[in-house]
Scaffold this motif. Structure first.
Motif, short mmCIF file in Angstrom:
data_model
loop_
_atom_site.label_atom_id
_atom_site.label_comp_id
_atom_site.label_asym_id
_atom_site.label_seq_id
_atom_site.Cartn_x
_atom_site.Cartn_y
_atom_site.Cartn_z
N THR A 5 -2.18 -11.68 -8.25
CA THR A 5 -2.14 -11.37 -7.19
C THR A 5 -1.40 -10.23 -6.32
O THR A 5 -2.00 -9.28 -7.16
N SER A 6 -1.72 -9.61 -4.76
CA SER A 6 -1.63 -8.63 -4.26
C SER A 6 -0.64 -7.82 -4.78
O SER A 6 -0.23 -6.93 -4.38
N HIS A 7 0.54 -8.77 -4.50
CA HIS A 7 1.95 -8.31 -5.02
C HIS A 7 1.98 -7.90 -6.46
O HIS A 7 2.79 -6.86 -7.00
N HIS A 17 0.84 -2.70 0.02
CA HIS A 17 -0.64 -3.08 -0.43
C HIS A 17 -1.64 -3.28 1.17
O HIS A 17 -0.32 -3.57 2.79
N ALA A 47 -0.53 -17.54 3.36
CA ALA A 47 1.21 -17.49 3.51
C ALA A 47 1.26 -16.83 4.66
O ALA A 47 2.92 -16.55 5.18
N LYS A 55 -8.78 -5.26 -7.01
CA LYS A 55 -8.37 -6.33 -7.82
C LYS A 55 -8.84 -7.53 -8.57
O LYS A 55 -9.65 -7.80 -7.91
N THR A 94 -4.54 -3.51 7.58
CA THR A 94 -4.34 -4.68 8.06
C THR A 94 -5.10 -4.88 8.70
O THR A 94 -5.71 -6.37 9.02
N THR A 142 -3.86 -9.08 2.21
CA THR A 142 -3.88 -10.41 0.64
C THR A 142 -4.83 -10.66 0.48
O THR A 142 -5.66 -10.90 0.69
N ASP A 198 -6.05 -13.62 -2.61
CA ASP A 198 -6.01 -14.40 -2.88
C ASP A 198 -6.02 -13.69 -4.75
O ASP A 198 -6.79 -13.52 -4.86
#
Length: 321
Positions: free
Chosen positions: A15-17, A34, A120, A10, A61, A37, A39
């Motif tokens: 963003t991860s989204h 994903h 978040a 990344k 995760t 997250t 940043d």
């Protein structure tokens, strides 16, 4: 549909989204998720799950992670990183290498960390960063996190470069903030690079542009890790054809229904303790059918002398196919 995991690098600004959305366009499928997250200003390893591998998202995760961070003393910001609004600036001339090293090393182990407002996490159904943007601050409960190790790479006051290996739920920018608070100068995180998530390493990660090039060249599957390879450290068993329907429906399986599967996964590192005629209570295994289809992860329960489903990865569509 593609089923598996891609180790994505990344880049800053995404963003991860954003990464998930762009990857959907590249590979042409919607079912993508994903695994934790990062940043927008952070870079590094972001495993992305496709198809049936999305069932892995919560499992990945929860894995330990390693970061390389640059801590900047003398500045406190509302976001706890350099992108935020500076709330306070303090002199750093009294800091010494010895004081810094002692303070940082004291954080190795378990510590109570208060999540930042710009995160978040949800309070009463609303994300903290949404409340923060409205100028609101709410009380956050401290959470236990584990710092397994901190390697100090370089100290050039007011900056420290360090490698942190930690548990899930750890905010590195909060760690930087807390270190600065303890030393009386304040601090924020200036840079962050995630170098490892579980078995996914920085050196093997690919940028979206590289993945797009591989897709155009017809080589995308070369970088997709199959779902079952994520569990290559677990013993592999096959269920006999007579009892396969039980497994397809997620039912428990008696040990006598199973036999050793011929292993074909690369980098197989099965634990010797798992390879026993009499399984131990709590041992986890991979279960396949006799056609080699990966069904799921099962756990052995000594009391009932059977394996019970922990996570199903085979779907009915695959069976019909």
């Amino acid at each position: 549909m593609i089923n598996g995991v891609i180790n994505i690098y990344k880049e800053k600004g995404f963003t991860s989204h954003d990464v998930v959305a762009k990857l959907r366009g590249i590979v042409g499928q919607k079912k993508i998720g994903h695994t934790g997250t990062l940043d927008p200003d952070a870079e590094g390893v972001l495993p992305v799950c496709l198809g049936r591998a999305t069932k892995l998202c919560d499992m990945l995760t929860d894995k330990d992670k390693t970061y390389e961070a640059v801590l900047l003393f003398g500045k406190t910001t509302d976001t706890q990183d350099i992108s935020g609004t500076v709330l306070e600036e303090k002199d750093t001339s009294l800091l010494t290498v010895e004081k810094i090293e002692e303070c940082i090393r004291a954080y190795i182990g378990e510590y109570e960390q208060v999540p930042p407002m710009y995160s978040a996490l949800k309070v009463n159904g609303k994300k903290l960063y949404e409340l923060a943007r409205e100028g609101k601050e709410v009380e956050r409960k401290a959470r236990k996190v584990q710092i397994y190790d901190i390697q100090i790479k370089k100290i050039e006051i007011p900056r420290v470069t360090m490698e942190v290996t930690c548990s899930k739920g750890t905010y590195i920018r909060t760690l930087c903030h807390d270190i600065g608070r303890d030393l009386g100068t304040g601090a924020c995180m200036e840079e962050l690079l995630r170098t490892r998530v579980s078995r996914f390493d920085f050196k093997d990660s690919l940028r979206l542009s590289e993945i797009e090039a591989l897709k155009k060249a017809g080589k995308l599957m070369e970088i997709v890790m199959p779902v079952d390879q994520m569990f290559s450290d677990l013993r592999a068993l096959s269920v006999d054809s007579a009892h396969a329907p039980l497994a397809y429906n997620g039912n428990p399986l008696k040990a006598r229904f199973l036999h050793e599967k011929t292993e074909t996964l690369p980098n197989m590192e099965a634990q010797e303790s798992d390879h026993q005629d009499v399984p131990k209570d709590g041992i986890r295994v991979r279960i396949y059918d006799e056609d080699g289809r990966f069904i799921g992860i099962y756990c052995y329960h000594e009391k009932r002398k059977e394996y019970k489903l922990e996570k199903m990865f085979l779907d009915q569509e695959e069976l019909r196919g």
